[in-house]
Scaffold this active site. Structure first.
Site, PDB file in Angstrom:
ATOM      1  N   HIS B  77       0.852  -1.197   0.000  1.00 38.50           N
ATOM      2  CA  HIS B  77       0.000   0.000   0.000  1.00 38.50           C
ATOM      3  C   HIS B  77       0.892   1.254   0.000  1.00 38.50           C
ATOM      4  O   HIS B  77       0.682   2.175  -0.807  1.00 38.50           O
ATOM      5  CB  HIS B  77      -0.908  -0.015   1.236  1.00 38.50           C
ATOM      6  CG  HIS B  77      -1.582   1.293   1.513  1.00 38.50           C
ATOM      7  ND1 HIS B  77      -2.665   1.750   0.781  1.00 38.50           N
ATOM      8  CD2 HIS B  77      -1.329   2.261   2.432  1.00 38.50           C
ATOM      9  CE1 HIS B  77      -3.038   2.933   1.243  1.00 38.50           C
ATOM     10  NE2 HIS B  77      -2.252   3.269   2.236  1.00 38.50           N
ATOM     11  N   ASP B 106       5.914  21.359 -26.748  1.00 35.70           N
ATOM     12  CA  ASP B 106       5.967  20.008 -26.155  1.00 35.70           C
ATOM     13  C   ASP B 106       7.060  20.014 -25.095  1.00 35.70           C
ATOM     14  O   ASP B 106       7.605  21.063 -24.774  1.00 35.70           O
ATOM     15  CB  ASP B 106       6.250  18.942 -27.234  1.00 35.70           C
ATOM     16  CG  ASP B 106       5.661  17.585 -26.858  1.00 35.70           C
ATOM     17  OD1 ASP B 106       5.925  17.127 -25.727  1.00 35.70           O
ATOM     18  OD2 ASP B 106       4.928  16.992 -27.667  1.00 35.70           O
ATOM     19  N   TRP B 142       7.404  -0.150   3.649  1.00 33.91           N
ATOM     20  CA  TRP B 142       7.843   0.494   2.401  1.00 33.91           C
ATOM     21  C   TRP B 142       9.258   1.048   2.536  1.00 33.91           C
ATOM     22  O   TRP B 142       9.922   1.320   1.548  1.00 33.91           O
ATOM     23  CB  TRP B 142       6.867   1.599   1.997  1.00 33.91           C
ATOM     24  CG  TRP B 142       7.073   2.910   2.704  1.00 33.91           C
ATOM     25  CD1 TRP B 142       6.590   3.258   3.920  1.00 33.91           C
ATOM     26  CD2 TRP B 142       7.828   4.028   2.228  1.00 33.91           C
ATOM     27  NE1 TRP B 142       7.004   4.529   4.240  1.00 33.91           N
ATOM     28  CE2 TRP B 142       7.761   5.038   3.221  1.00 33.91           C
ATOM     29  CE3 TRP B 142       8.560   4.303   1.066  1.00 33.91           C
ATOM     30  CZ2 TRP B 142       8.387   6.272   3.091  1.00 33.91           C
ATOM     31  CZ3 TRP B 142       9.195   5.542   0.942  1.00 33.91           C
ATOM     32  CH2 TRP B 142       9.093   6.511   1.952  1.00 33.91           C
ATOM     33  N   SER B 169      12.682   6.055 -14.344  1.00 39.29           N
ATOM     34  CA  SER B 169      11.573   6.806 -14.931  1.00 39.29           C
ATOM     35  C   SER B 169      11.519   8.221 -14.341  1.00 39.29           C
ATOM     36  O   SER B 169      11.359   9.207 -15.070  1.00 39.29           O
ATOM     37  CB  SER B 169      10.266   6.053 -14.668  1.00 39.29           C
ATOM     38  OG  SER B 169       9.167   6.886 -14.874  1.00 39.29           O
ATOM     39  N   SER B 170      11.673   8.312 -13.027  1.00 42.08           N
ATOM     40  CA  SER B 170      11.628   9.627 -12.366  1.00 42.08           C
ATOM     41  C   SER B 170      12.769  10.520 -12.833  1.00 42.08           C
ATOM     42  O   SER B 170      12.588  11.719 -13.042  1.00 42.08           O
ATOM     43  CB  SER B 170      11.750   9.466 -10.852  1.00 42.08           C
ATOM     44  OG  SER B 170      10.632   8.818 -10.359  1.00 42.08           O
ATOM     45  N   HIS B 253      13.346  11.725   2.997  1.00 39.13           N
ATOM     46  CA  HIS B 253      12.731  12.951   3.484  1.00 39.13           C
ATOM     47  C   HIS B 253      12.556  13.981   2.383  1.00 39.13           C
ATOM     48  O   HIS B 253      11.453  14.526   2.237  1.00 39.13           O
ATOM     49  CB  HIS B 253      13.407  13.556   4.717  1.00 39.13           C
ATOM     50  CG  HIS B 253      12.436  14.519   5.343  1.00 39.13           C
ATOM     51  ND1 HIS B 253      11.401  14.110   6.140  1.00 39.13           N
ATOM     52  CD2 HIS B 253      12.254  15.839   5.159  1.00 39.13           C
ATOM     53  CE1 HIS B 253      10.636  15.152   6.437  1.00 39.13           C
ATOM     54  NE2 HIS B 253      11.137  16.210   5.865  1.00 39.13           N
ATOM     55  N   GLU B 255      12.016  13.136  -0.508  1.00 36.01           N
ATOM     56  CA  GLU B 255      10.915  12.498  -1.244  1.00 36.01           C
ATOM     57  C   GLU B 255       9.556  12.985  -0.726  1.00 36.01           C
ATOM     58  O   GLU B 255       8.613  13.179  -1.500  1.00 36.01           O
ATOM     59  CB  GLU B 255      11.026  10.969  -1.114  1.00 36.01           C
ATOM     60  CG  GLU B 255       9.846  10.161  -1.631  1.00 36.01           C
ATOM     61  CD  GLU B 255       9.702  10.154  -3.153  1.00 36.01           C
ATOM     62  OE1 GLU B 255      10.688  10.489  -3.849  1.00 36.01           O
ATOM     63  OE2 GLU B 255       8.604   9.835  -3.631  1.00 36.01           O
ATOM     64  N   TYR B 257       8.886  15.891   0.286  1.00 31.54           N
ATOM     65  CA  TYR B 257       8.650  17.196  -0.342  1.00 31.54           C
ATOM     66  C   TYR B 257       8.433  17.061  -1.839  1.00 31.54           C
ATOM     67  O   TYR B 257       7.739  17.877  -2.437  1.00 31.54           O
ATOM     68  CB  TYR B 257       9.776  18.173   0.019  1.00 31.54           C
ATOM     69  CG  TYR B 257       9.736  18.434   1.500  1.00 31.54           C
ATOM     70  CD1 TYR B 257       8.747  19.239   2.037  1.00 31.54           C
ATOM     71  CD2 TYR B 257      10.597  17.787   2.372  1.00 31.54           C
ATOM     72  CE1 TYR B 257       8.634  19.414   3.399  1.00 31.54           C
ATOM     73  CE2 TYR B 257      10.496  17.958   3.739  1.00 31.54           C
ATOM     74  CZ  TYR B 257       9.514  18.772   4.252  1.00 31.54           C
ATOM     75  OH  TYR B 257       9.384  18.936   5.597  1.00 31.54           O
ATOM     76  N   SER B 268      -1.687  26.799  -5.404  1.00 30.33           N
ATOM     77  CA  SER B 268      -1.345  28.208  -5.665  1.00 30.33           C
ATOM     78  C   SER B 268      -1.909  28.697  -6.994  1.00 30.33           C
ATOM     79  O   SER B 268      -1.971  29.907  -7.234  1.00 30.33           O
ATOM     80  CB  SER B 268       0.172  28.394  -5.664  1.00 30.33           C
ATOM     81  OG  SER B 268       0.698  27.999  -4.421  1.00 30.33           O
ATOM     82  N   HIS B 302      15.231  12.888  11.786  1.00 28.82           N
ATOM     83  CA  HIS B 302      14.075  12.975  12.682  1.00 28.82           C
ATOM     84  C   HIS B 302      13.167  11.747  12.545  1.00 28.82           C
ATOM     85  O   HIS B 302      12.277  11.547  13.339  1.00 28.82           O
ATOM     86  CB  HIS B 302      13.290  14.291  12.488  1.00 28.82           C
ATOM     87  CG  HIS B 302      12.560  14.422  11.188  1.00 28.82           C
ATOM     88  ND1 HIS B 302      12.500  15.594  10.481  1.00 28.82           N
ATOM     89  CD2 HIS B 302      11.836  13.544  10.461  1.00 28.82           C
ATOM     90  CE1 HIS B 302      11.773  15.435   9.388  1.00 28.82           C
ATOM     91  NE2 HIS B 302      11.365  14.198   9.356  1.00 28.82           N
ATOM     92  N   HIS B 303      13.400  10.944  11.506  1.00 20.69           N
ATOM     93  CA  HIS B 303      12.670   9.674  11.363  1.00 20.69           C
ATOM     94  C   HIS B 303      13.285   8.589  12.232  1.00 20.69           C
ATOM     95  O   HIS B 303      12.762   7.482  12.295  1.00 20.69           O
ATOM     96  CB  HIS B 303      12.681   9.209   9.899  1.00 20.69           C
ATOM     97  CG  HIS B 303      11.964  10.131   8.969  1.00 20.69           C
ATOM     98  ND1 HIS B 303      10.622  10.014   8.695  1.00 20.69           N
ATOM     99  CD2 HIS B 303      12.397  11.206   8.264  1.00 20.69           C
ATOM    100  CE1 HIS B 303      10.257  10.967   7.852  1.00 20.69           C
ATOM    101  NE2 HIS B 303      11.314  11.706   7.577  1.00 20.69           N
ATOM    102  N   THR B 328       6.900  26.959   5.438  1.00 23.76           N
ATOM    103  CA  THR B 328       5.560  26.376   5.239  1.00 23.76           C
ATOM    104  C   THR B 328       4.501  27.349   5.760  1.00 23.76           C
ATOM    105  O   THR B 328       3.455  27.532   5.136  1.00 23.76           O
ATOM    106  CB  THR B 328       5.448  25.019   5.961  1.00 23.76           C
ATOM    107  OG1 THR B 328       6.591  24.226   5.614  1.00 23.76           O
ATOM    108  CG2 THR B 328       4.197  24.276   5.546  1.00 23.76           C
ATOM    109  N   LYS B 331       3.794  30.022   3.331  1.00 22.80           N
ATOM    110  CA  LYS B 331       2.887  29.562   2.271  1.00 22.80           C
ATOM    111  C   LYS B 331       1.439  29.611   2.742  1.00 22.80           C
ATOM    112  O   LYS B 331       0.560  30.136   2.048  1.00 22.80           O
ATOM    113  CB  LYS B 331       3.247  28.146   1.838  1.00 22.80           C
ATOM    114  CG  LYS B 331       4.447  28.110   0.953  1.00 22.80           C
ATOM    115  CD  LYS B 331       4.741  26.717   0.484  1.00 22.80           C
ATOM    116  CE  LYS B 331       5.703  26.764  -0.670  1.00 22.80           C
ATOM    117  NZ  LYS B 331       5.154  27.391  -1.870  1.00 22.80           N
ATOM    118  N   ARG B 450       1.739   0.782  15.034  1.00 18.74           N
ATOM    119  CA  ARG B 450       1.344   0.636  13.623  1.00 18.74           C
ATOM    120  C   ARG B 450       1.839  -0.712  13.091  1.00 18.74           C
ATOM    121  O   ARG B 450       2.649  -1.380  13.733  1.00 18.74           O
ATOM    122  CB  ARG B 450       1.904   1.795  12.799  1.00 18.74           C
ATOM    123  CG  ARG B 450       3.406   1.850  12.770  1.00 18.74           C
ATOM    124  CD  ARG B 450       3.927   3.161  12.219  1.00 18.74           C
ATOM    125  NE  ARG B 450       3.877   3.214  10.767  1.00 18.74           N
ATOM    126  CZ  ARG B 450       4.817   3.821  10.022  1.00 18.74           C
ATOM    127  NH1 ARG B 450       5.868   4.409  10.580  1.00 18.74           N
ATOM    128  NH2 ARG B 450       4.712   3.852   8.725  1.00 18.74           N
TER     129      ARG B 450
END
Lengths: 161, 525
Positions: B77, B106, B142, B169-170, B253, B255, B257, B268, B302-303, B328, B331, B450
């Site tokens: 998931h 294009d 994951w 691909s990315s 991390h 990722e 963002y 926006s 921090h993870h 943030t 924003k 979890r």
């Protein structure tokens, strides 16, 4: 299909018709350097730091990726100077072009040059070429279909005149 | 200009039709649509897994799954939602909108664009197929932490290959986006005149390129540990499994963002349109986006507060994480200031955008709570963390995707969507989403871990509420599918500008946008 910067102007000797088109290219050399080197420095600094700690397998991936980025910018740079010039001066029709690393030039006699426009309707990939002595040279590759049709009309009138 | 006797470019007559059109297309609109359809299919696949997880958690004990299959579901998931839904959906938006917003015909490298997309279904297929391999799909989360990830079966190798393919691909997509934005802007569109969606994608692509080699290297080292006798992360051979966490989060991390910056861009675009005011503080939005991206490189640990690190390191990562709240906050302030005294209307895209601002802020605040090292040590691996990142990624990224689809769908299809169905979809989604994820804060604070299929009796009520919410939220997405199909099929003809307050080059085009656009670059003053 690239974008176009269209300069439809009178140039050459008095009364000559000159038409030049080139793809749009908004990337400046400074921007290119800034983006490329900032990415390269961040990627390699990270990869080298981890390699120093013994986790060296990040380094080849960073190299491959920055290599791909360098190729992409190089490809853009190669195309930055592309242009097509078409000049009708007296009886001479001169076509000049630069595409990537290739340069080309062809001269025709105005009396023999014919405009060949293969287009059912705009938006269906119209092709425009100038033909002489059984050999056709495509023109207007940086133009939209509408602009090609417009150029075809202009060229027909110029070649007849 | 080319000599027709020996050179032909792309002026071939007659486009391929049927499946070949989609396999060989280099048109940015076609490829954008492919990305979006792929993301939608994957959303239903990974969403079904989420419903199975919530059904299992409806009551204590094991009902529908065994613990191993439950772990496979949670892992897949997460992987599919991140790499198969959110990222491809934003790539779809980038493909459709970046050239239209910049007046480009294009993408800079159309063939590479085709490749970048078609790698994705291959990777998606590999991930899904791993359920049917001996031992089932990957089950270690994951995050792919060793030693679990080193010990698994063949599906773990397949997942590593799939991650590599998705990464490739990315990278191709990002290089294409960066070069398109920098090189194909119409005359007059300077960097500081670009729509904010384009800016956020420029910075996202930068982040992707900067971090993808780290992910590729990390999973390759897992692969060599598994198959070639290396010991990068194998403690028994002198390796360090904790180092994998450092490497992984150095990628993951930023990722986070990568998953949220394009959402900022979409919102926006939408808020000024329906507030009928220009975006408040455009330049500060650009600088805030760049600041968030830069800070994302220095907060990864921090993870990992619970793995053990010096107090100085904990303090550094705690304060650097809190620092992200500043840009943030800029924003959020600017979005609210844009709406302030605006002539607001509340069509579906605006509703989703407002929900984004409110609910993403809740996710941000719970993130601040988790940034406090001693609190995080209590809440680590509890449902509080699950609540936090779902407020960021569901009511943040996914709601922005919904908002963007409703906003640009009339431009893409030429038809207006059903506002009634859109609003039903919005209200069911926003209510369902809060019912699922808000109680998880309480579950986490009470200590429910979890990734566990069974739980103690005292957690039952909140779990039952969350499961009911999950089914409301999940099934309301069928309404979203119905809206899309109905809009594609027909409906009220959309005008060129579609929305009264819409500004930008894409709204100067007819609706639907023609197959080829801006072949002659517009000049923007």
């Amino acid at each position: 299909m690239q974008q176009v910067k269209l300069d439809d102007c009178e140039g050459g000797s008095a009364g000559a018709f000159v038409f030049q088109s080139r793809p749009n290219h908004s990337l400046t050399r400074t921007q290119e350097r800034l983006v490329f080197w900032s990415l390269a420095v961040v990627c390699f600094a990270t990869a080298i730091s981890f390699a120093y700690l013994g986790y060296w397998l990040i380094l080849p991936f960073a190299g491959l990726e920055i290599g791909l980025l360098a190729w992409a910018f190089e490809a853009l740079r190669r195309r930055a100077g592309d242009y097509e010039t078409l000049m009708i001066d007296g009886d001479a029709v001169v076509l000049e072009w630069h595409c990537g690393t290739r340069d080309g030039r062809r001269e025709m006699n105005r009396q023999w040059a014919r405009v060949v426009c293969d287009c059912r309707s705009p938006g269906r990939n119209c092709r425009l070429s100038l033909s002489s002595h059984g050999r056709a040279t495509e023109v207007g590759q940086y133009l939209s279909d509408e602009a090609r049709l417009q150029l075809a009309v202009t060229l027909r009138s110029r070649l007849q005149g | 200009m080319s000599d027709a006797a020996h050179a032909h470019d792309d002026h071939g007559h007659g486009h391929p039709t049927g499946i070949m059109r989609w396999l060989t297309t280099t048109n940015h609109k076609d490829i954008g649509s492919l990305y979006l359809w792929f993301a939608l299919i994957m959303l239903f696949a990974a969403g079904s897994m989420a419903l199975l997880i919530r059904a299992e958690l409806f009551q204590p004990g094991l009902q529908l799954t065994n613990p191993d299959f439950f772990n496979q579901l949670t892992t897949m998931h997460g992987l599919i939602m991140i790499f198969g839904v959110i990222m491809p959906a934003f790539s779809g938006f980038a493909n459709w909108q970046v050239p239209l917003m910049l007046g480009a015909p294009d993408m800079a490298f159309p063939r590479m664009n085709n490749w970048a997309f078609w790698l994705l279904p291959m990777a998606g297929l590999m991930l899904m197929a791993s359920f049917f391999l001996p031992g089932g799909a990957v089950a270690g989360g994951w995050t792919m932490y060793p030693p679990l990830f080193i010990q698994g079966g063949i599906s773990y190798d397949l997942t590593i290959l799939a991650v590599h393919i998705m990464g490739l691909s990315s990278i191709m997509g990002s290089i294409n986006i960066i070069t398109t934005i920098l090189n194909m802007r119409a005359p007059g569109i300077t960097l500081m005149k670009m729509p904010l969606f384009v800016w956020t994608w420029l910075i996202t692509a930068y982040l992707l390129i900067a971090t993808m080699p780290v992910l590729a290297g990390a999973v390759t080292m897992l692969l060599t540990d598994r198959n070639f006798g290396t010991h990068f992360f194998n403690a028994a051979g002198g390796g360090d499994p904790v180092m994998f966490q450092h490497i992984f989060w150095f990628f993951a991390h930023p990722e986070v963002y990568i998953l949220i910056l394009p959402a900022f861009g979409i919102v926006s675009q939408i808020i000024p349109t329906f507030a009928r005011k220009p975006l408040f503080g455009y330049a500060s939005m650009v600088y805030a986006t760049a600041s968030i991206a830069i800070l994302s490189f220095i907060v990864w640990a921090h993870h990992m507060f619970t793995v053990g690190m010096p107090a100085a390191a904990q303090l550094f990562f705690m304060f650097s994480t809190m620092l992200i709240a500043v840009p943030t906050g800029v924003k959020v302030f600017n979005w609210v200031a844009t709406m302030w005294k605006g002539s607001m209307t509340f069509e579906t895209p605006m509703l989703f955008a407002i929900a984004f601002v409110c609910l993403f802020t809740i996710g941000g605040f719970s993130g601040l709570v988790l940034a406090i090292a001693p609190v995080d040590i209590q809440l680590h691996d509890t449902y509080y963390v699950v609540a936090h990142f779902h407020y960021v990624l569901v009511s943040g990224a996914l709601f922005a995707i919904f908002a963007g689809i409703y906003y640009w769908l009339p431009k893409w299809t030429g038809h207006m969507y059903s506002e009634t169905l859109g609003k039903w979809h919005f209200w069911l989604s926003v209510i369902g989403m809060n019912i699922v994820f808000f109680p998880m804060h309480f579950l986490g604070l009470a200590g429910m871990p979890r990734r566990i299929p069974d739980y103690a009796l005292q957690f039952t009520e909140f779990n039952q509420i969350a499961t009911v919410g999950a089914f409301i939220f999940g099934f309301s997405q069928l309404l979203f599918l119905a809206v899309i199909l109905k809009t594609i099929k027909g409906g009220v003809k959309a005008t060129d500008r579609v929305w009264e307050g819409a500004e930008g080059l894409e709204w100067t085009l007819p609706s639907p946008a023609p197959y080829h656009t801006f072949e002659t670059a517009p000049v923007v003053k």
